[in-house]
Design an enzyme around this catalytic site. Structure first.
Site, short mmCIF file in Angstrom:
data_model
loop_
_atom_site.label_atom_id
_atom_site.label_comp_id
_atom_site.label_asym_id
_atom_site.label_seq_id
_atom_site.Cartn_x
_atom_site.Cartn_y
_atom_site.Cartn_z
N CYS A 69 0.27 7.00 -2.46
CA CYS A 69 0.58 5.54 -2.56
C CYS A 69 1.06 4.88 -1.50
CB CYS A 69 1.35 5.46 -3.77
SG CYS A 69 0.63 5.99 -5.31
N HIS A 125 5.72 -0.48 -4.17
CA HIS A 125 5.98 0.68 -3.48
C HIS A 125 6.32 0.68 -2.08
CE1 HIS A 125 5.07 4.93 -5.64
NE2 HIS A 125 6.33 4.61 -5.98
#
Length: 457
Positions: A69, A125
């Site tokens: 991610c 993130h």
């Protein structure tokens, strides 16, 4: 009514372009390269997403910047290999002191500087201290989760009421139901699009789905033959359709560039017609090869691009398609693909005769090959190569054209054209040496030119 892309393309040499196209960037989490009808999947129905391939360009060798991610998102938003900016390792958790460095120039900052409204709606993130948050990285508006909802992240919020969902900097809820997120993000995205018709927008929509834990609303539960994962894709397709319908309703569909892609792969193929091996976290093709679809004014329709297309290429390509010059002195790794993607490439030539507004960006990268590699690797071959990095940041492989060379634990060369499943290493000493040379040059470039990671104490 904004003027279409090719009507203003002749003026791309200017610092700014009047009434450029909007940009909608849909970034899905953990979607495998096969998992759309337009990529041959027979067990799923994705007609609304597939329409982007029918009306635009489908990329069959698109790559994420990393197989996990956080570095993948960093590469997309900056046009750089995560390693160039110290963002290559694993993911940022809630207690992490690191994040995307404030000195990096994100797509949002690039577009906002050109007069765009900017929004990030979905999963961030990229760091959780104030210097790393969306509002410090060029986004006028934020709505969503800064985190994942898996146990290694939710544990950080056990004594804080649960993982927060934010509207701007305001916590509006804790522990949101995953089955509601795709709809809620889409509602917010449509609202943002509707807010102001007088300025173009850059909307970055990084969905929480299809990351575990999966969430599927009652309407789509049990609708696929691939379990909850397939059901979540059906739901995603429905809400992508809602976005496309909103663009039509607002009469801006022909003024909006839509890019749909994923942050990494998820799993290997499921049969002989899906030969890729490996999944998330791996550097086999299934870990980094992702779906990518691009539709927009002046772009080719029903086209397929088979050449390697790393995520870093979207940064300069979107910049050129919207008439934005990447600032002088800014070194990135992405290439401007716009001349290959438009119906009339000649219209992109600048007043100075350049192929396109950002076609010279590869020339900003270091090119000082030592004697051993000087006659073996050309500059164009080097800047067109893709360098695979693992989930922990190590350089793992190099792709040039159809060839892919794994570097560790031993050199293994694959012909991805004849063997996309990477089942049978081939022997070709000349090709292997050339790709090994590219790896050596890349390691040296990153050693000399890598920028610091963002960090707070």
């Amino acid at each position: 009514m904004r003027i279409p892309l090719l009507l203003f393309a002749a003026f791309l040499a200017a610092p700014a372009v009047a009434s450029p196209p909007n940009v909608l960037l849909i970034f899905v989490d953990d979607q495998g390269t096969y998992d759309l009808g337009c990529y041959g999947e027979k067990q799923l129905q994705t007609p609304r997403i597939d329409s982007l391939a029918r009306d635009g360009i489908r990329f069959t060798a698109a790559y994420s910047a990393a197989p996990i991610c956080s570095p993948s998102r960093a590469g997309l938003l900056t046009g750089c290999y995560p390693r160039r900016m110290g963002a290559e390792i694993w993911v940022h958790r809630a207690d992490s002191k690191s994040g995307l460095h404030p000195d990096e120039l994100t797509l949002a900052e690039l577009f906002r500087g050109a007069g765009y409204r900017t929004a990030c709606i979905g999963k961030w993130h990229l760091g959780f201290a104030p210097p790393f948050l969306p509002d410090a990285q060029g986004f006028d508006r934020y709505f969503g989760l800064l985190h994942n909802l898996d146990p290694v992240e939710t544990v950080h919020f056990a004594d804080k009421g649960g993982v927060p969902i934010l509207n701007g900097s305001e916590i509006i809820e804790h522990n949101p139901d995953p089955s509601t997120l795709t709809r809620r993000y889409t509602d917010e995205a449509i609202h943002f699009i509707e807010e102001d018709r007088n300025k173009p927008f850059f909307l970055y929509l990084p969905h929480t789905m299809l990351h575990n834990p999966l969430g599927v609303s009652e309407e789509f539960r049990g609708t696929s033959k691939l379990g909850e994962y397939g059901d979540a894709i059906h739901e995603l397709d429905h809400h992508v359709g809602r976005l496309l319908d909103a663009l039509e309703r607002l009469d801006i569909a022909d003024e909006t560039i839509v890019l749909y892609t994923s942050d990494n792969g998820r799993h290997p193929g499921r049969g002989k017609d899906q030969p890729l091996r490996g999944g998330k976290l791996s550097t086999w093709e299934g870990g980094l090869r992702v779906p990518a679809l691009l539709r927009g004014p002046g772009l080719r329709s029903g086209a397929v691009r088979t050449e390697p297309t790393p995520a870093m290429d979207w940064y300069p390509t979107l910049a050129t398609l919207t008439g934005i010059r990447v600032p002088e002195g800014r070194v990135i790794d992405g290439r401007d693909l716009a001349p290959e993607l438009v119906e009339e490439p000649a219209a992109l030539r600048t007043a100075a005769g350049a192929l396109s507004l950002n076609s010279d960006l590869p020339q900003r990268r270091r090119w000082e090959p030592p004697l051993e590699w000087r006659d073996l690797v050309s500059r164009d071959e080097y800047t067109d190569a893709f360098f695979y990095h693992g989930s922990h940041g190590a350089l793992a492989a190099v792709r040039s054209g159809k060839w892919k060379l794994f570097l560790n634990p031993t050199l293994q060369l694959y012909d991805l054209e004849s063997d996309p499943g990477e089942t049978s290493p081939v022997k070709n000493a000349a090709v292997a040496r050339k790709l090994r040379g590219m790896a050596v040059l890349f390691q040296e470039e990153m050693r000399l030119d890598a920028r610091p990671a963002g960090r707070t104490e």
